[in-house]
Design a protein around this motif. Structure first.
Motif, short mmCIF file in Angstrom:
data_model
loop_
_atom_site.label_atom_id
_atom_site.label_comp_id
_atom_site.label_asym_id
_atom_site.label_seq_id
_atom_site.Cartn_x
_atom_site.Cartn_y
_atom_site.Cartn_z
N SER A 23 0.82 -1.21 0.00
CA SER A 23 0.00 0.00 0.00
C SER A 23 0.86 1.26 0.00
O SER A 23 0.50 2.27 -0.62
CB SER A 23 -0.92 0.00 1.22
N LEU A 24 2.00 1.20 0.68
CA LEU A 24 2.92 2.34 0.71
C LEU A 24 3.39 2.69 -0.70
O LEU A 24 3.39 3.86 -1.11
CB LEU A 24 4.10 2.01 1.62
N TYR A 25 3.78 1.67 -1.46
CA TYR A 25 4.24 1.91 -2.82
C TYR A 25 3.07 2.26 -3.75
O TYR A 25 3.25 3.02 -4.71
CB TYR A 25 4.98 0.68 -3.35
N GLU A 26 1.91 1.72 -3.48
CA GLU A 26 0.76 2.04 -4.32
C GLU A 26 0.36 3.50 -4.17
O GLU A 26 -0.11 4.13 -5.14
CB GLU A 26 -0.41 1.12 -3.96
N LEU A 36 12.15 1.49 -6.08
CA LEU A 36 13.44 1.41 -5.40
C LEU A 36 13.21 1.23 -3.91
O LEU A 36 12.41 1.96 -3.30
CB LEU A 36 14.28 2.66 -5.66
N GLY A 37 13.91 0.26 -3.34
CA GLY A 37 13.86 0.06 -1.89
C GLY A 37 14.63 1.15 -1.17
O GLY A 37 15.02 2.17 -1.76
N PRO A 38 14.85 0.99 0.13
CA PRO A 38 15.57 2.01 0.88
C PRO A 38 16.94 2.32 0.27
O PRO A 38 17.72 1.43 -0.03
CB PRO A 38 15.72 1.37 2.27
N HIS A 39 17.21 3.61 0.06
CA HIS A 39 18.48 4.05 -0.51
C HIS A 39 18.69 5.52 -0.15
O HIS A 39 17.74 6.23 0.21
CB HIS A 39 18.49 3.89 -2.03
N LYS A 95 19.83 11.18 4.12
CA LYS A 95 18.40 10.99 4.03
C LYS A 95 18.09 9.72 3.24
O LYS A 95 18.35 9.64 2.04
CB LYS A 95 17.74 12.21 3.37
N VAL A 96 17.53 8.71 3.92
CA VAL A 96 17.19 7.44 3.29
C VAL A 96 15.72 7.49 2.88
O VAL A 96 14.86 7.87 3.67
CB VAL A 96 17.43 6.25 4.24
N VAL A 97 15.45 7.13 1.62
CA VAL A 97 14.10 7.26 1.08
C VAL A 97 13.73 6.00 0.30
O VAL A 97 14.57 5.15 -0.01
CB VAL A 97 13.98 8.48 0.14
N LEU A 98 12.44 5.89 -0.01
CA LEU A 98 11.91 4.93 -0.97
C LEU A 98 11.48 5.73 -2.20
O LEU A 98 11.04 6.87 -2.07
CB LEU A 98 10.70 4.17 -0.41
N SER A 99 11.59 5.13 -3.38
CA SER A 99 11.27 5.87 -4.60
C SER A 99 10.39 5.05 -5.53
O SER A 99 10.53 3.83 -5.63
CB SER A 99 12.55 6.28 -5.35
N ASP A 100 9.50 5.77 -6.20
CA ASP A 100 8.70 5.24 -7.30
C ASP A 100 9.02 6.12 -8.51
O ASP A 100 8.79 7.33 -8.49
CB ASP A 100 7.22 5.30 -6.94
N ILE A 101 9.56 5.53 -9.58
CA ILE A 101 10.00 6.29 -10.75
C ILE A 101 9.26 5.80 -11.98
O ILE A 101 9.17 4.59 -12.23
CB ILE A 101 11.52 6.15 -10.96
N THR A 102 8.72 6.74 -12.75
CA THR A 102 8.09 6.43 -14.03
C THR A 102 8.50 7.50 -15.03
O THR A 102 9.25 8.43 -14.69
CB THR A 102 6.56 6.35 -13.89
N HIS A 150 8.74 5.55 7.27
CA HIS A 150 7.41 4.96 7.10
C HIS A 150 7.51 3.45 6.93
O HIS A 150 6.69 2.70 7.49
CB HIS A 150 6.72 5.59 5.88
N LEU A 151 8.49 2.99 6.17
CA LEU A 151 8.69 1.55 6.02
C LEU A 151 9.15 0.93 7.33
O LEU A 151 8.69 -0.16 7.71
CB LEU A 151 9.71 1.28 4.92
#
Length: 313
Positions: free
Chosen positions: A46-49, A155-158, A167-174, A189-190
């Motif tokens: 749901s987080l990635y969605e 992308l997972g934590p990076h 700053k560690v983040v999650l990413s959704d790229i399109t 959040h994760l």
């Protein structure tokens, strides 16, 4: 003989009871862990969605698509009027990106094109323009996206390449019009999803990417099991063993987001196994202690005693 038979029956019943208890405990642990794993996996998906919804909203925005298309075919030498038009395009882009900050979990919305050397964003302030230029020139997100068979790159934590800090983040790229759109969410959040108070020191969540490389915990070792055991678990999962249970360790796995991430719930079973063995031992001892004391029958001496009666004459 009767006491021996009773002892044998009592021991057999106690052992059968212990084995049944162990089996029930194993089944209860499996069902409970499966439910916890399903809940956590759903929350991660749901987080990635949520990021996916924001990215899709941007790429489907007709005004932004037209602006980006014009931006991608611009001339290198701009007149004064063209510079004003560029400024108006920038305002349009910034306004569109800000409108996509509808989710409180999103920290940054970024739009950039490495080949045309432009970068727009909204969200957390990025102050180092030199770093942005360097990160933009070396970014391979477009190539990574083209290498996959999906429209989104998760992308997972990076470490965020744009901020210059830890700053560690999650990413959704399109992508839209050959321009990348990246949605970022803080790692916290994760982490809040995966760390459950009920786990204690016995259970922990491990997340693997599509190549079965550990991405969570991020740059931290799993604490509930030794590193070599975790390596063995990952190797087992890579070989197709979705779940495993033993007296030493157990794990239960599921795949989310079209197998792009694998979520494992690993458990240290040594303490629980020792507790179960102790219960079995206590049951057997209790049975032995409640047996009636054994009193062997008194033996009759084989030595005969003869009394001679001699009547008087």
């Amino acid at each position: 003989s009767v006491a021996g038979i009773f002892l044998f029956i009592a021991l057999f019943v106690s052992l059968l009871f212990s084995m049944t208890s162990l089996k029930n405990a194993k089944e209860n642990d499996y069902r409970g862990s499966a439910m916890v794993l399903e809940r956590i996996s759903s929350q991660i998906a749901s987080l990635y969605e949520q990021m996916d919804v924001a990215a899709t909203s941007i790429t489907k925005n007709s005004t932004l698509r037209g602006t980006v298309l014009n931006l991608n075919i611009r001339d290198s030498q701009l007149t004064q009027q063209q510079m004003m038009e560029e400024l108006e395009k920038t305002r349009t882009i910034q306004k569109t990106l800000i409108n996509m900050m509808f989710s409180p979990i999103i920290s940054n919305v970024l739009l950039y094109n490495r080949n045309l050397d432009y970068f727009y964003y909204t969200g957390l302030y990025l102050h180092d323009e030199g770093l942005l230029k360097r990160a933009l020139s070396s970014d391979r997100s477009f190539e990574q996206l083209m290498e996959t068979r999906y429209d989104q790159l998760y992308l997972g934590p990076h470490l965020s390449p744009w901020s210059g800090d830890d700053k560690v983040v999650l990413s959704d790229i399109t992508t839209t019009q050959d321009t990348l759109v990246e949605i970022q969410v803080p790692y916290a959040h994760l982490d809040s999803i995966c760390r459950q108070e009920s786990f204690g020191d016995e259970k922990e969540i491990v997340i693997l990417d599509s190549a079965c490389r550990q991405i969570y915990p991020y740059e931290e070792a799993v604490t509930v099991l030794p590193p070599e055991t975790i390596d063995h678990i990952v190797a087992q999962f890579r070989d197709g063993v979705a779940d495993f249970y033993s007296d030493e360790y157990a794990y239960y796995g599921s795949s989310i987001l079209n197998n792009r991430f694998h979520v494992l719930l690993v458990s240290n079973q040594s303490t629980l196994a020792q507790y179960r063995k102790q219960n079995a031992t206590n049951t057997i001892l209790a049975v032995i202690l409640i047996l009636p004391p054994y009193n062997p029958p008194r033996r009759i001496s084989k030595r005969a005693v003869f009394h001679t009666y001699c009547p008087e004459p």
